[in-house]
Motif scaffolding. Structure first.
Motif, PDB file in Angstrom:
ATOM      1  N   THR A  27       0.933  -1.023  -0.014  1.00  0.00           N
ATOM      2  CA  THR A  27       0.083  -0.073   0.057  1.00  0.00           C
ATOM      3  C   THR A  27       0.903   1.102   0.185  1.00  0.00           C
ATOM      4  O   THR A  27       0.412   2.458   0.048  1.00  0.00           O
ATOM      5  N   GLY A  28       2.079   1.237   0.205  1.00  0.00           N
ATOM      6  CA  GLY A  28       2.935   2.308  -0.009  1.00  0.00           C
ATOM      7  C   GLY A  28       3.332   2.723  -1.345  1.00  0.00           C
ATOM      8  O   GLY A  28       2.910   2.257  -2.268  1.00  0.00           O
TER       9      GLY A  28
ATOM     10  N   PRO B 205      -7.567  -0.776  12.124  1.00  0.00           N
ATOM     11  CA  PRO B 205      -8.977  -0.557  12.173  1.00  0.00           C
ATOM     12  C   PRO B 205      -9.453   0.027  10.915  1.00  0.00           C
ATOM     13  O   PRO B 205     -10.412   0.299  10.371  1.00  0.00           O
ATOM     14  N   GLN B 206      -8.196   0.719  10.097  1.00  0.00           N
ATOM     15  CA  GLN B 206      -8.406   1.631   8.926  1.00  0.00           C
ATOM     16  C   GLN B 206      -8.564   0.590   7.588  1.00  0.00           C
ATOM     17  O   GLN B 206      -7.530  -0.449   7.619  1.00  0.00           O
ATOM     18  N   SER B 207      -9.236   1.140   6.695  1.00  0.00           N
ATOM     19  CA  SER B 207      -9.420   0.502   5.172  1.00  0.00           C
ATOM     20  C   SER B 207      -8.178   0.582   4.884  1.00  0.00           C
ATOM     21  O   SER B 207      -7.454   1.591   4.586  1.00  0.00           O
ATOM     22  N   PRO B 208      -7.669  -0.781   4.142  1.00  0.00           N
ATOM     23  CA  PRO B 208      -6.190  -0.786   3.246  1.00  0.00           C
ATOM     24  C   PRO B 208      -6.121   0.239   2.201  1.00  0.00           C
ATOM     25  O   PRO B 208      -7.343   0.043   1.471  1.00  0.00           O
ATOM     26  N   ASN B 209      -5.382   0.892   1.925  1.00  0.00           N
ATOM     27  CA  ASN B 209      -5.201   1.903   0.667  1.00  0.00           C
ATOM     28  C   ASN B 209      -4.764   1.179  -0.328  1.00  0.00           C
ATOM     29  O   ASN B 209      -3.466   1.511  -0.944  1.00  0.00           O
ATOM     30  N   LEU B 210      -5.385   0.073  -0.828  1.00  0.00           N
ATOM     31  CA  LEU B 210      -4.891  -0.851  -1.772  1.00  0.00           C
ATOM     32  C   LEU B 210      -5.091  -0.030  -3.256  1.00  0.00           C
ATOM     33  O   LEU B 210      -5.930   0.819  -3.274  1.00  0.00           O
ATOM     34  N   PRO B 211      -4.184  -0.229  -4.454  1.00  0.00           N
ATOM     35  CA  PRO B 211      -4.784   0.054  -5.744  1.00  0.00           C
ATOM     36  C   PRO B 211      -5.679   0.124  -6.123  1.00  0.00           C
ATOM     37  O   PRO B 211      -6.418  -1.099  -6.063  1.00  0.00           O
ATOM     38  N   MET B 212      -6.500   1.017  -6.727  1.00  0.00           N
ATOM     39  CA  MET B 212      -7.938   0.792  -7.224  1.00  0.00           C
ATOM     40  C   MET B 212      -7.904  -0.064  -8.436  1.00  0.00           C
ATOM     41  O   MET B 212      -7.244   0.273  -9.383  1.00  0.00           O
TER      42      MET B 212
END
Length: 301
Positions: free
Chosen positions: A13-14, A39-46
Motif C-alpha cells: 500500500t506504500g 482498524p482503517q481500510s487498506p489503501n490498496l491500488p484501485m
C-alpha cells in the motif's frame, strides 16, 4: 508461465508498492499483498485484482500462512516514512529477520529487498543503519535474494517532492534549505525502479546480488528545489539554515502536525550525498532512466 507465479508484496500500500503491484498484475503475475491488522481500510491500488493476507511482520505463524503457494517475495515494508513514530528495530530489522525465516521454511524461489544508497551498519543515520542490518540478515540466509539500493525516489504520492510541494505552497517568500542545499542526490523515477524490479525477476544472473542504482543525473538539493519551483511557477528566496536547527523545527512539526510534510528521517537523507554510477541502471537492467525535470507533471494535480 508468468501467470503461474504467485508473488507476495510487503508494503504493497506504500509509494513503491502500489506501482509494483500494478506492473506485476499487468504482466500476468498473481499478487498477494501482506497487510498488518488495522482498524482503517487498506489503501490498496484501485481497479487491480489483488489477494490480501493479514499478518504482522513479526508474526511467524501469520507469515507462514501468508506464504502458502507463494514463489516470490518483494519486501518493501519500512517504518521510515513515519518519522519520530517509527519503530525501525521492530519492523525493518526484526520484521525482516522473521520474514526471512518464514521464506526459508516456505522454500521461496526469489526474495527482493529494497534498500538505500549509503546503507551501512556504522552510519550515523538510523534508517541507513537499519537497512544495512536487514541486508546482512538477508545475505546470511539461504535465499536467492536480490538487494537493490536506490537513490532518492520520486513520483506521484512520494514522500519527497510531494512534501516539498506542500511546503513551497505553504511558506511565504522564503524557503529554508539545510546547509546551503549543496547535498548531491540522484533522483530515480519510481516507474524506472519498478521496471528494474520486474525485469530482474526473470534474470537468473541477479540472484544473490546487490545492486546500487540511481537516476541519470546528479543534482544538488537546491537544484531540485529550483526545478520544482519552476514547475509550480513559484518564486522563493533560499535561506540556508544549519541542519541541527532545521531538525529541531522538524521534530516539533512531527509532534504537533498529524501529517507533517517532512520528517527527521527525510532530513537525515539530506545530510550526506547519495549517489552511485550514472550508468548503473542502464548497464545492469538495460534501462534508460528518465530525467527529473521530465517526470514532474503530477505536481500540478
Amino acid at each position: 508461465m508468468q501467470s503461474m507465479k504467485k508473488i507476495l508484496i510487503t508494503g504493497a500500500t506504500g509509494f513503491v508498492g502500489k506501482v509494483l503491484t500494478r506492473y506485476l498484475t499487468e504482466a500476468g503475475y498473481e499478487v498477494r499483498a501482506l497487510l498488518h491488522s488495522s482498524p482503517q481500510s487498506p489503501n490498496l491500488p484501485m481497479g487491480i485484482p489483488v489477494n490480501v493476507a493479514v499478518a504482522d511482520l513479526n508474526d511467524a505463524r501469520g507469515l507462514r500462512s501468508a506464504l502458502v503457494d507463494v514463489n516470490v517475495i518483494y519486501h518493501l515494508a519500512s517504518e521510515e516514512r513515519r518519522g519520530a513514530e517509527a519503530n525501525l528495530l521492530r519492523t525493518d530489522i526484526q520484521g525482516t529477520q522473521t520474514l526471512i525465516e518464514a521464506a526459508q521454511d516456505a522454500k521461496i524461489e526469489r526474495f527482493f529487498y529494497l534498500s538505500h544508497l549509503g546503507a551501512e551498519r556504522a552510519s550515523a543515520y538510523p534508517v541507513l543503519t537499519a537497512k544495512a542490518i536487514a541486508e546482512d540478515h538477508i545475505r546470511k540466509s539461504s535465499l536467492n535474494y536480490t538487494i537493490i539500493r536506490t537513490g532518492l525516489l520520486f513520483g506521484k504520492g512520494d514522500g519527497f517532492t510531494t512534501g516539498l510541494t506542500k511546503l513551497l505552497r505553504l511558506v511565504p517568500f522564503f524557503f529554508f534549505i539545510p546547509d546551503g542545499g549543496e547535498t548531491i542526490l540522484q533522483p530515480l523515477w519510481v516507474e524506472d525502479l519498478v521496471t528494474a524490479l520486474v525485469w530482474a525477476l526473470d534474470d537468473a544472473n541477479t540472484r544473490r546480488q546487490t545492486y546500487e542504482i540511481g537516476g541519470p543525473e546528479f543534482l544538488t538539493f537546491s537544484e531540485i528545489i529550483t526545478t520544482i519551483m519552476e514547475k509550480l511557477r513559484l518564486r522563493k528566496t533560499f535561506v540556508s539554515i544549519r541542519s541541527p536547527y532545521l531538525r529541531m523545527l522538524t521534530v516539533l512539526a512531527e509532534y504537533f502536525l498529524p501529517r507533517p510534510p517532512v520528517t527527521t528521517y527525510w532530513l537525515d537523507y539530506l545530510a550526506t550525498n547519495h549517489t552511485c554510477s550514472l550508468t548503473a541502471i542502464s548497464e545492469t537492467f538495460n534501462l534508460l532512466p528518465s530525467r527529473f525535470r521530465k517526470r514532474l507533471d503530477y505536481l500540478e494535480d
